[in-house]
Design a protein around this motif. Structure first.
Motif, PDB file in Angstrom:
ATOM      1  N   SER A  78      16.448 -28.513 -19.127  1.00 58.95           N
ATOM      2  CA  SER A  78      16.124 -27.268 -19.819  1.00 58.95           C
ATOM      3  C   SER A  78      16.947 -26.140 -19.213  1.00 58.95           C
ATOM      4  CB  SER A  78      14.628 -26.961 -19.723  1.00 58.95           C
ATOM      5  OG  SER A  78      14.245 -26.759 -18.386  1.00 58.95           O
ATOM      6  N   TYR A  79      17.297 -25.182 -20.062  1.00 57.75           N
ATOM      7  CA  TYR A  79      18.087 -24.030 -19.643  1.00 57.75           C
ATOM      8  C   TYR A  79      18.001 -22.962 -20.720  1.00 57.75           C
ATOM      9  CZ  TYR A  79      21.513 -26.108 -22.817  1.00 57.75           C
ATOM     10  OH  TYR A  79      22.142 -26.658 -23.922  1.00 57.75           O
ATOM     11  N   LYS A  80      18.571 -21.807 -20.450  1.00 59.89           N
ATOM     12  CA  LYS A  80      18.617 -20.710 -21.413  1.00 59.89           C
ATOM     13  C   LYS A  80      19.985 -20.705 -22.073  1.00 59.89           C
ATOM     14  CE  LYS A  80      14.788 -18.293 -20.344  1.00 59.89           C
ATOM     15  NZ  LYS A  80      13.746 -17.882 -21.168  1.00 59.89           N
ATOM     16  N   ALA A  81      19.999 -20.621 -23.399  1.00 58.69           N
ATOM     17  CA  ALA A  81      21.252 -20.508 -24.142  1.00 58.69           C
ATOM     18  C   ALA A  81      21.852 -19.125 -23.891  1.00 58.69           C
ATOM     19  CB  ALA A  81      20.986 -20.726 -25.626  1.00 58.69           C
ATOM     20  N   PRO A  82      23.129 -18.937 -24.196  1.00 61.75           N
ATOM     21  CA  PRO A  82      23.738 -17.613 -23.989  1.00 61.75           C
ATOM     22  C   PRO A  82      22.995 -16.482 -24.698  1.00 61.75           C
ATOM     23  CG  PRO A  82      25.438 -19.232 -24.376  1.00 61.75           C
ATOM     24  CD  PRO A  82      24.120 -19.934 -24.592  1.00 61.75           C
TER      25      PRO A  82
END
Length: 143
Positions: A78-82
């Motif tokens: 999981s991560y944050k998109a730009p």
């Protein structure tokens, strides 16, 4: 004149502040176990910029011999998109290949109704051996 320009450029570049994008990102958590004798392993990490990943692996049918044992990997990231939206992906990789799941992944368009009806008809009416061949081919080679 040109050498003064290059010297000035060198001085400016040496005194320039480093860009914020080059700052190191801290690792908040890192765990690792394996690989073990039975083929199992697991790892996980989290970073200061909201990236998290984990995976575990094992061997299906361990000890049953080559060709019957299957390496399996299951995990998530999981991560944050730009644009700031959260991205979450789960996956399994086994004898059926890599199978990712996530709301951000593209999906195929729906099957057109006429093709869906044809597929349902084919499934409901399986072809018998020798059925569906043109008559010229049924007795080919026989005299």
């Amino acid at each position: 004149m040109i050498s003064i320009f290059f010297i000035g450029l060198l001085v400016v570049s040496l005194n320039a502040q480093p860009q914020r994008g080059n700052d190191p990102i801290p690792i908040l958590r890192f765990e690792s176990d394996g690989p073990n004798v039975d083929g199992s392993y697991k790892w996980a990490f989290e970073t200061g910029n909201e990236i998290a990943a984990q995976e575990k692996g094992y061997v299906k049918n361990f000890g049953q011999g080559e060709g019957k044992e299957i390496q399996v990997a299951e995990g998530s990231v999981s991560y944050k998109a730009p644009d700031g939206s959260p991205i979450a992906l789960t996956y399994i990789a086994d004898e059926n290949g890599f199978q990712p799941q996530g709301n951000h992944l593209p999906t195929p368009p729906p099957i057109p109704p006429a093709i869906q009806r044809a597929l349902e008809y084919i499934a409901a009416n399986p072809q018998q051996p020798g059925q569906g061949q043109p008559p010229a081919y049924k007795n080919r080679g026989k005299r």
